[in-house]
Design a protein around this motif. Structure first.
Motif, PDB file in Angstrom:
ATOM      1  N   VAL A 291       0.917  -1.194  -0.141  1.00  0.00           N
ATOM      2  CA  VAL A 291       0.075   0.148   0.000  1.00  0.00           C
ATOM      3  C   VAL A 291       0.851   1.173   0.006  1.00  0.00           C
ATOM      4  CG1 VAL A 291      -1.658   1.092   1.180  1.00  0.00           C
ATOM      5  CG2 VAL A 291      -1.908  -1.220   1.166  1.00  0.00           C
ATOM      6  N   GLU A 292       1.817   1.274   0.843  1.00  0.00           N
ATOM      7  CA  GLU A 292       2.652   2.423   0.971  1.00  0.00           C
ATOM      8  C   GLU A 292       3.378   2.833  -0.487  1.00  0.00           C
ATOM      9  OE1 GLU A 292       2.682  -0.088   2.803  1.00  0.00           O
ATOM     10  OE2 GLU A 292       2.166   0.681   5.079  1.00  0.00           O
ATOM     11  N   MET A 293       3.836   1.685  -0.959  1.00  0.00           N
ATOM     12  CA  MET A 293       4.748   1.824  -2.225  1.00  0.00           C
ATOM     13  C   MET A 293       3.895   2.244  -3.193  1.00  0.00           C
ATOM     14  SD  MET A 293       7.143  -1.301  -2.425  1.00  0.00           S
ATOM     15  CE  MET A 293       8.663  -1.464  -1.266  1.00  0.00           C
ATOM     16  N   THR A 294       2.141   1.781  -3.439  1.00  0.00           N
ATOM     17  CA  THR A 294       1.383   2.478  -4.350  1.00  0.00           C
ATOM     18  C   THR A 294       1.125   3.782  -4.273  1.00  0.00           C
ATOM     19  OG1 THR A 294       0.352   0.234  -4.392  1.00  0.00           O
ATOM     20  CG2 THR A 294      -0.885   1.936  -5.000  1.00  0.00           C
ATOM     21  N   ALA A 295       1.112   4.225  -2.793  1.00  0.00           N
ATOM     22  CA  ALA A 295       0.884   5.747  -2.600  1.00  0.00           C
ATOM     23  C   ALA A 295       2.453   6.381  -3.117  1.00  0.00           C
ATOM     24  CB  ALA A 295       0.942   5.946  -1.082  1.00  0.00           C
ATOM     25  N   CYS A 296       3.432   5.942  -3.046  1.00  0.00           N
ATOM     26  CA  CYS A 296       4.637   6.568  -3.362  1.00  0.00           C
ATOM     27  C   CYS A 296       4.885   6.708  -5.074  1.00  0.00           C
ATOM     28  CB  CYS A 296       6.109   5.722  -2.816  1.00  0.00           C
ATOM     29  SG  CYS A 296       6.421   5.764  -1.353  1.00  0.00           S
ATOM     30  N   VAL A 297       4.250   5.623  -5.638  1.00  0.00           N
ATOM     31  CA  VAL A 297       3.881   5.818  -7.240  1.00  0.00           C
ATOM     32  C   VAL A 297       2.978   6.903  -7.695  1.00  0.00           C
ATOM     33  CG1 VAL A 297       3.556   4.428  -9.211  1.00  0.00           C
ATOM     34  CG2 VAL A 297       4.739   3.475  -7.287  1.00  0.00           C
ATOM     35  N   VAL A 298       2.008   6.817  -6.757  1.00  0.00           N
ATOM     36  CA  VAL A 298       0.899   7.722  -7.215  1.00  0.00           C
ATOM     37  C   VAL A 298       1.306   9.099  -7.124  1.00  0.00           C
ATOM     38  CG1 VAL A 298      -1.524   8.753  -6.626  1.00  0.00           C
ATOM     39  CG2 VAL A 298      -1.043   6.287  -7.080  1.00  0.00           C
ATOM     40  N   VAL A 299       1.957   9.483  -5.740  1.00  0.00           N
ATOM     41  CA  VAL A 299       2.356  10.861  -5.386  1.00  0.00           C
ATOM     42  C   VAL A 299       3.676  11.339  -6.464  1.00  0.00           C
ATOM     43  CG1 VAL A 299       3.490  12.215  -3.689  1.00  0.00           C
ATOM     44  CG2 VAL A 299       1.952  10.760  -3.139  1.00  0.00           C
ATOM     45  N   ALA A 300       4.624  10.513  -6.593  1.00  0.00           N
ATOM     46  CA  ALA A 300       5.421  10.617  -7.896  1.00  0.00           C
ATOM     47  C   ALA A 300       4.891  11.115  -9.135  1.00  0.00           C
ATOM     48  CB  ALA A 300       6.274   9.445  -7.749  1.00  0.00           C
ATOM     49  N   ALA A 301       3.921  10.023  -9.647  1.00  0.00           N
ATOM     50  CA  ALA A 301       3.452  10.562 -10.702  1.00  0.00           C
ATOM     51  C   ALA A 301       2.724  11.998 -10.962  1.00  0.00           C
ATOM     52  CB  ALA A 301       2.218   9.466 -11.160  1.00  0.00           C
ATOM     53  N   VAL A 302       2.060  12.505  -9.804  1.00  0.00           N
ATOM     54  CA  VAL A 302       1.283  13.666  -9.873  1.00  0.00           C
ATOM     55  C   VAL A 302       2.530  14.818 -10.004  1.00  0.00           C
ATOM     56  CG1 VAL A 302       0.204  15.319  -8.333  1.00  0.00           C
ATOM     57  CG2 VAL A 302      -0.726  12.904  -8.733  1.00  0.00           C
ATOM     58  N   PHE A 303       3.815  14.725  -8.967  1.00  0.00           N
ATOM     59  CA  PHE A 303       4.845  15.452  -9.020  1.00  0.00           C
ATOM     60  C   PHE A 303       5.632  15.394 -10.416  1.00  0.00           C
ATOM     61  CE2 PHE A 303       5.208  15.296  -4.296  1.00  0.00           C
ATOM     62  CZ  PHE A 303       4.309  16.524  -4.259  1.00  0.00           C
ATOM     63  N   PHE A 304       5.658  14.331 -11.000  1.00  0.00           N
ATOM     64  CA  PHE A 304       6.294  14.348 -12.195  1.00  0.00           C
ATOM     65  C   PHE A 304       5.371  15.031 -13.371  1.00  0.00           C
ATOM     66  CE2 PHE A 304       8.792  10.623 -11.147  1.00  0.00           C
ATOM     67  CZ  PHE A 304       9.788  11.094 -10.874  1.00  0.00           C
ATOM     68  N   ALA A 305       4.010  14.891 -13.216  1.00  0.00           N
ATOM     69  CA  ALA A 305       3.420  15.639 -14.355  1.00  0.00           C
ATOM     70  C   ALA A 305       3.274  17.173 -14.100  1.00  0.00           C
ATOM     71  CB  ALA A 305       1.805  15.067 -14.259  1.00  0.00           C
ATOM     72  N   LEU A 306       3.220  17.323 -13.054  1.00  0.00           N
ATOM     73  CA  LEU A 306       3.506  18.968 -12.660  1.00  0.00           C
ATOM     74  C   LEU A 306       4.784  19.489 -13.118  1.00  0.00           C
ATOM     75  CD1 LEU A 306       2.037  19.081  -9.069  1.00  0.00           C
ATOM     76  CD2 LEU A 306       0.867  19.740 -11.347  1.00  0.00           C
ATOM     77  N   ALA A 307       5.871  18.705 -13.311  1.00  0.00           N
ATOM     78  CA  ALA A 307       7.032  19.256 -13.554  1.00  0.00           C
ATOM     79  C   ALA A 307       7.189  19.141 -15.209  1.00  0.00           C
ATOM     80  CB  ALA A 307       8.322  17.930 -13.219  1.00  0.00           C
TER      81      ALA A 307
END
Length: 317
Positions: A291-307
């Motif tokens: 679960v925690e790793m899934t959250a890491c992937v989701v948060v990273a995807a959002v930040f990467f898209a904003l970048a």
């Protein structure tokens, strides 16, 4: 039929062209940021230099002290785990430094204008940078760690020991797997946040990278009755520490092999392994933090898209 064939050919050529663009962009990043390669290499070189000093020191020991050189699975796992953790931390620091400076350097050095004039989209450019931090850098670190493990295994095989090759490889495999998750999944939100900061700020990216999260934590603690950010930060840091913890890795491997926990803290971690039902190194790597790793992937995807969105509007400083 000819129309369908031409469409398939064009789609394949487009995919190949996109892959080639990303490949050349990654080569450019490695050429500009040599620390991605040399940082972990220098770290391993320092470890090997310490080994030489150690070998010279033990060569002076008297013959009756040879019983001190009997190495068990615990000592081998701890020895290898410390070096793997050291290389993983070096890789994380190098990746964070690279992520926090790459987009800012493009704007500061005005190379952004040149790259925008080429047929390379912002998504491809940022994707290449992400691939360098999440794929190339971990691959370099893991290759160096695996080389170290095999080197140590080959050298210690000629010394008195009470471990088997299969047991040693099991320890090495789990340690490398957890380090891979540390660098490729756990570090992804930190890298993504660093990319976003690098694309927004005009100077002092490290100050913004660390100062803004710390400021939000202090503001929550001092001005609100909530502790949500504190719990998220604590859980995130705890997961990273657990992934590269040599004690946790070694004890779970001993549990998978049917061996008793190793003192002094092995009993507590051994209980966690039993409670989570871990039976093998593969399950240990894939199920413990799902679960925690899934959250890491989701948060990273959002930040990467904003970048990516930020780079589209970026201008030279």
């Amino acid at each position: 039929m000819n129309t369908l064939s031409s469409k398939l050919t064009s789609s394949r050529s487009a995919r190949f062209s996109a892959f080639r663009l990303i490949d050349w962009s990654m080569r450019r990043e490695l050429w500009e940021y040599r620390s991605i390669i040399w940082g972990p290499v220098i770290g391993l070189g320092a470890v090997l230099a310490l080994y030489l000093v150690f070998l010279v020191k033990i060569s002076w020991l008297p013959t009756h002290s040879s019983h001190m050189l009997v190495i068990g699975l615990d000592e081998l796992g701890s020895w290898s785990g410390i070096v793997t953790t050291f290389l993983g931390l070096i890789g994380f620091i190098v990746g964070l430094h690279y992520s926090a400076g790459t987009l800012l350097a493009e704007r500061r050095e005005r190379t952004l204008l040149f790259w925008k004039s080429l047929p390379v989209s912002d998504a491809h450019a940022v994707l290449a940078k992400i691939a360098v931090s999440l794929l190339v850098l971990p691959a370099i670190v893991l290759a160096l760690a695996a080389f170290h493990d095999l080197l140590v295994l080959g050298v210690l095989a000629f010394l008195p020991h009470d471990w088997s090759v299969s047991g040693a490889l099991a320890v090495f495999g789990v340690q490398l797997g957890r380090t891979a998750l540390f660098l490729m999944v756990w570090a992804a939100p930190a890298y993504a946040w660093a990319f976003l900061v690098s694309g927004v700020v005009r100077r002092a990216p490290t100050l913004w990278l660390l100062g803004l999260p710390v400021g939000l934590l202090l503001a929550e603690h001092m001005a609100t009755p909530f502790d949500w950010l504190s719990r998220v930060a604590t859980g995130y840091a705890g997961m990273g520490g657990a992934l590269i913890s040599t004690i946790r890795t070694q004890t779970c491997v001993r549990h998978a092999a049917g061996l008793p926990p190793a003192p002094p803290w092995g009993g507590e971690v051994h209980g966690e392994c039993v409670q989570t039902g871990l039976r093998s190194g593969a399950e240990l790597v894939t199920t413990e933090w799902g679960v925690e790793m899934t959250a890491c992937v989701v948060v990273a995807a959002v930040f990467f898209a904003l970048a990516v969105l930020r780079r589209r509007r970026a201008e030279a400083i």
